[in-house]
Design a protein around this motif. Structure first.
Motif, PDB file in Angstrom:
ATOM      1  N   PHE A 121       0.831  -1.210   0.000  1.00 13.91           N
ATOM      2  CA  PHE A 121       0.000   0.000   0.000  1.00 13.91           C
ATOM      3  C   PHE A 121       0.864   1.258   0.000  1.00 13.91           C
ATOM      4  CE2 PHE A 121      -1.893   3.426   2.540  1.00 13.91           C
ATOM      5  CZ  PHE A 121      -2.984   3.744   1.741  1.00 13.91           C
ATOM      6  N   LEU A 122       1.886   1.280   0.852  1.00 16.30           N
ATOM      7  CA  LEU A 122       2.749   2.462   0.964  1.00 16.30           C
ATOM      8  C   LEU A 122       3.543   2.688  -0.317  1.00 16.30           C
ATOM      9  CD1 LEU A 122       4.027   1.904   4.619  1.00 16.30           C
ATOM     10  CD2 LEU A 122       2.478   3.716   3.840  1.00 16.30           C
ATOM     11  N   VAL A 123       4.091   1.616  -0.885  1.00 13.99           N
ATOM     12  CA  VAL A 123       4.870   1.737  -2.116  1.00 13.99           C
ATOM     13  C   VAL A 123       3.985   2.165  -3.279  1.00 13.99           C
ATOM     14  CG1 VAL A 123       6.083   0.377  -3.874  1.00 13.99           C
ATOM     15  CG2 VAL A 123       6.732   0.171  -1.480  1.00 13.99           C
ATOM     16  N   LEU A 124       2.802   1.570  -3.395  1.00 12.39           N
ATOM     17  CA  LEU A 124       1.874   1.939  -4.464  1.00 12.39           C
ATOM     18  C   LEU A 124       1.494   3.409  -4.360  1.00 12.39           C
ATOM     19  CD1 LEU A 124       0.084   1.121  -6.855  1.00 12.39           C
ATOM     20  CD2 LEU A 124      -1.685   0.470  -5.208  1.00 12.39           C
ATOM     21  N   LEU A 125       1.160   3.855  -3.163  1.00  8.10           N
ATOM     22  CA  LEU A 125       0.799   5.258  -2.950  1.00  8.10           C
ATOM     23  C   LEU A 125       1.950   6.176  -3.338  1.00  8.10           C
ATOM     24  CD1 LEU A 125      -1.168   7.397  -1.806  1.00  8.10           C
ATOM     25  CD2 LEU A 125      -0.134   6.981   0.453  1.00  8.10           C
ATOM     26  N   PHE A 181       6.356  -3.694  -9.455  1.00 13.71           N
ATOM     27  CA  PHE A 181       7.235  -3.390  -8.323  1.00 13.71           C
ATOM     28  C   PHE A 181       6.480  -3.525  -7.004  1.00 13.71           C
ATOM     29  CE2 PHE A 181       9.422  -0.524  -5.353  1.00 13.71           C
ATOM     30  CZ  PHE A 181      10.704  -1.042  -5.428  1.00 13.71           C
ATOM     31  N   THR A 182       5.252  -3.053  -6.973  1.00 14.01           N
ATOM     32  CA  THR A 182       4.436  -3.167  -5.759  1.00 14.01           C
ATOM     33  C   THR A 182       4.239  -4.624  -5.380  1.00 14.01           C
ATOM     34  OG1 THR A 182       3.263  -1.104  -6.269  1.00 14.01           O
ATOM     35  CG2 THR A 182       2.199  -2.623  -4.728  1.00 14.01           C
ATOM     36  N   LEU A 183       3.937  -5.472  -6.366  1.00  5.02           N
ATOM     37  CA  LEU A 183       3.765  -6.901  -6.111  1.00  5.02           C
ATOM     38  C   LEU A 183       5.067  -7.525  -5.630  1.00  5.02           C
ATOM     39  CD1 LEU A 183       2.026  -9.464  -6.240  1.00  5.02           C
ATOM     40  CD2 LEU A 183       2.663  -9.681  -8.654  1.00  5.02           C
ATOM     41  N   SER A 184       6.188  -7.113  -6.229  1.00 10.76           N
ATOM     42  CA  SER A 184       7.493  -7.646  -5.832  1.00 10.76           C
ATOM     43  C   SER A 184       7.816  -7.287  -4.386  1.00 10.76           C
ATOM     44  CB  SER A 184       8.591  -7.100  -6.755  1.00 10.76           C
ATOM     45  OG  SER A 184       8.348  -7.449  -8.093  1.00 10.76           O
ATOM     46  N   THR A 224      16.075  -6.829 -10.788  1.00  9.26           N
ATOM     47  CA  THR A 224      15.879  -5.497 -11.379  1.00  9.26           C
ATOM     48  C   THR A 224      15.436  -5.587 -12.834  1.00  9.26           C
ATOM     49  OG1 THR A 224      18.228  -5.354 -11.987  1.00  9.26           O
ATOM     50  CG2 THR A 224      17.596  -4.452  -9.851  1.00  9.26           C
ATOM     51  N   TYR A 225      15.674  -6.728 -13.487  1.00 11.25           N
ATOM     52  CA  TYR A 225      15.276  -6.869 -14.892  1.00 11.25           C
ATOM     53  C   TYR A 225      13.772  -6.728 -15.075  1.00 11.25           C
ATOM     54  CZ  TYR A 225      19.979  -8.809 -15.692  1.00 11.25           C
ATOM     55  OH  TYR A 225      21.336  -9.009 -15.769  1.00 11.25           O
ATOM     56  N   PHE A 226      12.994  -7.212 -14.093  1.00 17.57           N
ATOM     57  CA  PHE A 226      11.538  -7.109 -14.263  1.00 17.57           C
ATOM     58  C   PHE A 226      10.932  -5.992 -13.402  1.00 17.57           C
ATOM     59  CE2 PHE A 226      12.243 -10.448 -11.051  1.00 17.57           C
ATOM     60  CZ  PHE A 226      11.478  -9.986  -9.990  1.00 17.57           C
ATOM     61  N   MET A 227      11.756  -5.282 -12.643  1.00 15.47           N
ATOM     62  CA  MET A 227      11.246  -4.191 -11.804  1.00 15.47           C
ATOM     63  C   MET A 227      11.475  -2.816 -12.417  1.00 15.47           C
ATOM     64  SD  MET A 227      12.377  -5.249  -7.953  1.00 15.47           S
ATOM     65  CE  MET A 227      12.021  -6.876  -7.247  1.00 15.47           C
TER      66      MET A 227
END
Length: 266
Positions: A121-125, A181-184, A224-227
């Motif tokens: 939640f924090l990263v997505l926001l 990234f949020t899911l990761s 980092t390749y998929f982020m």
């Protein structure tokens, strides 16, 4: 139990500090980008960075300080944010008292759920705010650090076709990568919680989580390749990296969870 855990966190200074850090780091990164853009000028769209290129996940700020804090130190942030709280709970007897009142399965499932939901939640926001500010300030910008001038040449090189597609649809790309990234982060939040399940000791949990994360970041199949969007790596690098990340994370989460649920004695 879910609401009680949240109410405890809102009174915890460590949680407030690291939650604020997650929110502010991408926005401070924008200030660094803005300083560079002001020095370069806002007068010609060709030389104004594309908002997608300015976004935090594109990692184009000078020095990469924001990425060094939020991405390289992610396991330390996640542990301080929520997942290492179980160590102090075990030491002060709260853990035993809670497990007496609740089933082991429910308790550890709640812990795992919160270890994913809270940082996600924090990263997505934070990333959404970051991108919205970028769209507002850099609106109309077209510069992709010079790569846009080579777009036609890149189209005929197979490994760069994903990069070309991302540059042709930059805003959609950023939105997709924000969710990736949020899911990761959510997944690794559960990893750090599982590590604390297995090793309720600060001196073991922190180095273990950090080492596992750094190995993922620096390995030939780097996470980092998929982020990170707008990089030269194609699906042949991204898919194996995602498989390695997911499989290793699920193994740690599974071992940590089932080990605790099946424990007979506290």
């Amino acid at each position: 139990m879910f609401n009680f855990e949240i109410s405890k966190l809102l009174k915890n200074w460590r949680f407030i500090f690291f939650a604020t850090l997650i929110i502010l780091v991408p926005e401070i990164d924008l200030l660094i980008q803005l300083k560079s853009q002001i020095e370069a000028g806002f007068d010609t769209a060709k030389f104004i960075l594309n908002p997608a290129e300015v976004s935090f996940l594109a990692s184009n700020s000078i020095g990469h300080y924001g990425q060094m804090v939020l991405i390289w130190l992610l396991p330390l942030i996640l542990l301080n944010l929520y997942t290492d709280h179980q160590v102090s709970e075990a030491k002060n007897g709260y853990l035993n008292a809670t497990l007496i009142r609740n089933s082991r399965k429910k308790f550890y499932q709640t812990k795992l759920a919160l270890s994913a939901i809270i940082p996600a939640f924090l990263v997505l926001l934070s990333l959404v705010i970051n991108f919205l500010i970028a769209l507002l300030i850099w609106h109309g910008g077209k510069d992709f650090s010079g790569m846009e001038d080579e777009l036609q040449q890149l189209k005929v090189i197979k490994p760069f076709q994903l990069l070309v597609l991302q540059m042709e649809h930059p805003y959609s790309t950023v939105v997709i990568y924000i969710f990736i990234f949020t899911l990761s982060v959510a997944i690794f939040g559960m990893v750090t919680q599982a590590i604390v399940f297995m090793f309720p000791n600060y001196y073991i949990a922190y180095p273990f989580a950090f080492l596992l994360w750094i190995i993922q970041v620096m390995s030939p199949y780097s996470s980092t390749y998929f982020m990170q969007p707008f990089i030269e790596y194609g699906l042949r690098s991204i898919i194996p990296a995602a498989i390695v990340y997911l499989s290793s994370s699920l193994i740690v989460i599974g071992i940590g969870y089932f080990r605790q649920v099946r424990a007979d004695v506290l």
